[in-house]
Write a protein that holds these residues in place. Structure first.
Motif, PDB file in Angstrom:
ATOM      1  N   SER A 294      -5.803  13.098  -6.008  1.00 48.16           N
ATOM      2  CA  SER A 294      -5.400  14.169  -5.098  1.00 48.16           C
ATOM      3  C   SER A 294      -6.187  14.057  -3.792  1.00 48.16           C
ATOM      4  CB  SER A 294      -5.597  15.529  -5.755  1.00 48.16           C
ATOM      5  OG  SER A 294      -6.906  15.657  -6.250  1.00 48.16           O
ATOM      6  N   TYR A 295      -5.610  14.583  -2.744  1.00 46.11           N
ATOM      7  CA  TYR A 295      -6.231  14.506  -1.420  1.00 46.11           C
ATOM      8  C   TYR A 295      -5.824  15.742  -0.623  1.00 46.11           C
ATOM      9  CZ  TYR A 295      -1.635  13.255   0.433  1.00 46.11           C
ATOM     10  OH  TYR A 295      -0.305  13.275   0.782  1.00 46.11           O
ATOM     11  N   GLU A 296      -6.530  15.983   0.438  1.00 50.13           N
ATOM     12  CA  GLU A 296      -6.155  17.101   1.314  1.00 50.13           C
ATOM     13  C   GLU A 296      -5.021  16.611   2.207  1.00 50.13           C
ATOM     14  OE1 GLU A 296      -9.272  19.166   3.235  1.00 50.13           O
ATOM     15  OE2 GLU A 296     -10.392  19.519   1.381  1.00 50.13           O
ATOM     16  N   GLY A 395      -4.014  18.423  -8.944  1.00 44.97           N
ATOM     17  CA  GLY A 395      -4.557  18.826  -7.649  1.00 44.97           C
ATOM     18  C   GLY A 395      -5.491  20.022  -7.810  1.00 44.97           C
ATOM     19  N   GLN A 396      -5.820  20.648  -6.698  1.00 48.92           N
ATOM     20  CA  GLN A 396      -6.711  21.818  -6.773  1.00 48.92           C
ATOM     21  C   GLN A 396      -6.309  22.862  -5.740  1.00 48.92           C
ATOM     22  OE1 GLN A 396     -10.896  21.170  -5.974  1.00 48.92           O
ATOM     23  NE2 GLN A 396     -11.463  22.738  -7.458  1.00 48.92           N
ATOM     24  N   ASN A 413      -5.967  26.486   4.219  1.00 46.37           N
ATOM     25  CA  ASN A 413      -4.915  25.982   3.325  1.00 46.37           C
ATOM     26  C   ASN A 413      -3.556  25.943   4.024  1.00 46.37           C
ATOM     27  OD1 ASN A 413      -6.028  27.292   0.063  1.00 46.37           O
ATOM     28  ND2 ASN A 413      -6.877  25.756   1.434  1.00 46.37           N
ATOM     29  N   GLN A 417      -5.766  22.001   4.668  1.00 47.32           N
ATOM     30  CA  GLN A 417      -7.185  21.714   4.446  1.00 47.32           C
ATOM     31  C   GLN A 417      -7.715  22.625   3.355  1.00 47.32           C
ATOM     32  OE1 GLN A 417      -9.916  21.805   7.695  1.00 47.32           O
ATOM     33  NE2 GLN A 417      -9.412  19.744   8.382  1.00 47.32           N
ATOM     34  N   ALA A 420      -6.156  20.506  -2.465  1.00 42.26           N
ATOM     35  CA  ALA A 420      -5.971  19.099  -2.864  1.00 42.26           C
ATOM     36  C   ALA A 420      -4.643  18.967  -3.606  1.00 42.26           C
ATOM     37  CB  ALA A 420      -7.119  18.638  -3.743  1.00 42.26           C
ATOM     38  N   THR A 422      -1.448  15.955  -4.921  1.00 43.00           N
ATOM     39  CA  THR A 422      -1.116  14.535  -5.083  1.00 43.00           C
ATOM     40  C   THR A 422       0.112  14.228  -4.223  1.00 43.00           C
ATOM     41  OG1 THR A 422       0.393  14.904  -6.928  1.00 43.00           O
ATOM     42  CG2 THR A 422      -1.933  14.571  -7.468  1.00 43.00           C
TER      43      THR A 422
END
Lengths: 581, 108
Positions: A294-296, A395-396, A413, A417, A420, A422
């Motif tokens: 996962s990434y921002e 993700g988160q 968000n 930003q 997180a 995918t």
């Protein structure tokens, strides 16, 4: 003495009876008194654990039936070394065939001096020997050689779709479809205890008592198209090289059905050489960046914020705000990507200019946390999509009730930003916008073909409808205009493309990486009847700072892909579609 | 040979001889039936063994055929795989299409 025949007959009969008594006694001893012991001895002698030859696993094909993963037979070679007469010559002949140094082989074939009295001594010589080499070994005529056939997976297209297909090792561990669909792919083996003959074949009684036979695994037809897959892998490799990126991902999905047409990520690996990566401790390469990392997401997430704002009814196309270039909320100051202010802006302007302040305004001042996160969750963020692949991350998403919640998340968000996701989650969420508000379950398995002849098609499945049809169409139109106004590189002549760029900062301990970004573009087309949705993500493109924006790196890649995909998929230009009704 | 000895050895009363012959015949019939049953059972077991061997052999042949089938299928897939097709195309003189231009046709 013995006066008459009757007497003599009785005497003879008596002698017979006396002679038979010991036999009878022994019978009683063996059959009655010591029966359990003899029964046990016999069972130990003939009843052994055995496995019938392993059936082949199911094969995996692409959506057109082209083989992606098949099976080839290989052999485990062993030797009854107590039967060898000329060890030196045998080692000399076998060494090149089993790919073992002659010296090592000679040592393996030599019976230890102190164990020469044993009657059998079997040693393994080599594993996974090819059919050709096994035939050559067989032609040597060594009766003491044993060859046990089993299967190994064959990747017909080499390293194509390696992350998607994955691999599985002898312990049943691995990655990709090979693991996630193992319960279907693996055939039914027969591994049981029964009466065996001296050459380890089941005895007739064993066969007559309802012997089970192995059956092969279930074949899978995937949704991916090998031509598209090969094409996007080539384009991704070119893009990664051109922009000196550390890695990248391209996902192609049909938003109407949720079918994943192609998925490529760099770095990738050659699945048939997984043991080399494992032995060199490069196991990190096995994780599929599209679903497991996962990434921002950055600005491409703004379409989710805009969708939520439109759908909740608090914003329409007439809504506007005064963009002063910054917004203070929750102890942080949100600024636009350019640092500038944009004056009076409506939703279209906020999307087209990708304004952080505009999105933060929507989440903090228009929607509020409750509404915003209801939509974030409705779009599936924070949970795995259930694509049916091994190792999918959820993700988160920080929610207001979480212990680690900070008020600033509501602002950040909104422009991707502090959250997180995918790549697959992002594609799935945007597919709802492309598909009139209905979010389809992403999937890679199109059909299963069982060994008994049955086949089961995997139907498209809806994950819900996070936004209304009207909202989806309105937002699609706004995204089209954003591309037409601001993202020249992503446009495809003749086709109306809806899209959004993203240039996401990469979180590090205590802040964000000041040097690197993740550049991305997500788009679908042709509007108003989108047939294909593409996400392009480039990780840490190493080009001059002013050139690393998603609009300058990922968008041109999208353009190349979309142009070719429309042709490959036979999708007519937008004007023809409109003319055709 | 005295009359007494003759009576003792062969002079069996006729009624007793008849009953003993019947018993002997029954015993013989019993032996014949048992022998036939045992022979039938033996034939059945032998047939079972033969059929079991045949099944086992067929199973082995099936697995061997499966190995050949999978090998051939894999080889076909290799020959029609994209890298091989690209290589063959290049050998035939085709060039990769690096610059593709699409014609956009207006609606009629």
């Amino acid at each position: 003495m013995l006066r008459g025949p009757d007497t003599r007959m009785r005497l003879v009969a008596l002698l017979f009876i006396v002679a038979l008594l010991p036999v009878l006694g022994q019978l009683v001893r063996i059959q009655v008194l010591e029966h359990p012991r003899y029964q046990r001895d016999v069972e130990e002698l003939v009843r052994r654990r055995y496995a019938l030859p392993e059936p082949p696993w199911g094969v995996i094909t692409d959506r057109n039936g082209d083989l992606l993963v098949g099976n080839v037979p290989v052999y485990d070679i062993g030797a009854d070394i107590n039967l060898i007469t000329d060890t030196v010559q045998a080692a000399q002949r076998l060494a090149p065939l089993v790919n073992v140094p002659e010296k090592d082989l000679r040592a393996a074939l030599t019976l230890p001096e102190d164990e020469k009295k044993i009657t059998t001594a079997w040693v393994p010589l080599a594993q996974d020997v090819s059919a050709e080499s096994s035939q050559a070994i067989n032609d040597l005529g060594y009766y003491w050689i044993t060859m046990t056939p089993h299967w190994t997976r064959y990747y017909a297209e080499g390293d194509l779709a390696s992350h998607l297909l994955g691999f599985i090792n002898r312990d049943g561990q691995g990655y990709g479809i090979e693991v996630s669909q193992m319960r279907f792919l693996k055939g039914e083996t027969v591994d049981k205890t029964g009466a065996l003959s001296g050459d380890s074949n089941p005895l007739p009684n064993e066969m007559a008592d309802g012997m089970e036979f192995p059956y092969s695994g279930t074949d899978l037809r995937l949704t991916i198209d090998r031509t598209i897959q090969a094409y996007i892998e080539g384009e991704l490799a070119k893009a990664v090289a051109e922009y000196n990126a550390e890695g990248g991902t391209i996902l192609v999905l049909n938003p109407r059905t949720g079918e994943i047409l192609a998925s490529a990520s760099v770095p990738d690996y050659e699945p048939y050489r997984y043991f080399d990566y494992a032995s060199s401790e490069s196991v990190g390469v096995f994780l599929d960046p599209a679903i497991s990392i996962s990434y921002e997401p950055g600005s491409i997430f703004k379409v989710v914020t805009a969708a939520a704002a439109l759908d909740c009814g608090k914003v329409d196309l007439n809504w506007s705000y005064q963009d002063r270039g910054s917004l203070e909320y929750g102890g942080i100051i949100v600024r636009n990507w350019s640092g500038g202010s944009y004056g009076q802006q409506d939703l279209e302007g906020a999307l087209a200019h990708s304004l952080n302040v505009g999105m933060a305004t929507l989440s903090t001042q228009v929607m509020g946390a409750h509404t915003f996160y209801d939509y974030v969750q409705a779009f599936g963020f924070g949970l795995p999509t259930g694509v049916g692949l091994y190792g999918e991350s959820g993700g988160q998403v920080h929610l207001p009730d979480d212990w680690d919640w900070a008020d600033s998340y509501l602002a950040t968000n909104a422009f991707g930003q502090g959250i997180a996701v995918t790549s697959l989650q992002m594609v799935t969420a945007v597919s709802a916008i492309a598909n009139d508000g209905v979010m389809m379950q992403p999937h890679v398995v199109a059909a299963r073909y069982y060994p008994d002849g049955r086949s089961v098609e995997v139907p498209p499945r809806s994950l819900g409808k996070p936004i209304s049809t009207e909202t989806a169409r309105t937002l699609s139109e706004l995204m089209v205009r954003a591309v037409e106004r601001e993202i020249d590189y992503a446009q495809v002549p003749g086709y109306r493309i809806a899209g959004k760029t993203g240039t996401a900062q990469i979180p590090t301990t205590g802040g964000y990486d000041p040097e690197n970004v993740i550049a991305s573009f997500i788009g679908f087309g042709p509007v108003p009847d989108p047939q294909v949705l593409v996400l392009v993500k480039l990780v840490k493109p190493d080009v001059p700072y002013t050139m690393r924006w998603g609009s300058q790196t990922a968008a041109p890649v999208f353009h190349e892909l979309a142009e070719r995909l429309f042709v490959l998929l036979g999708i007519p230009p937008s004007n023809l579609m409109a003319a055709g009704g | 040979m005295s009359v007494i000895w003759h009576q003792q050895t062969h002079g069996v009363p006729i009624r007793k001889a008849k009953s003993e012959r019947t018993i002997a015949l029954l015993f013989l019939a019993f032996v014949v039936v048992i022998t036939l049953l045992l022979a039938a059972y033996l034939a059945l077991v032998a047939d079972n063994v033969r059929l079991s061997r045949e099944i086992w052999q067929i199973e082995q042949d099936l697995m061997a055929a499966e190995r050949e089938t999978q090998t051939v299928a894999s080889e076909c897939a290799r020959l029609s795989s994209i890298p091989v097709l690209q290589e063959r195309s290049t050998q035939l003189g085709y060039q990769p299409a690096n610059q593709v231009e699409y014609l956009s046709l207006g609606a009629p």
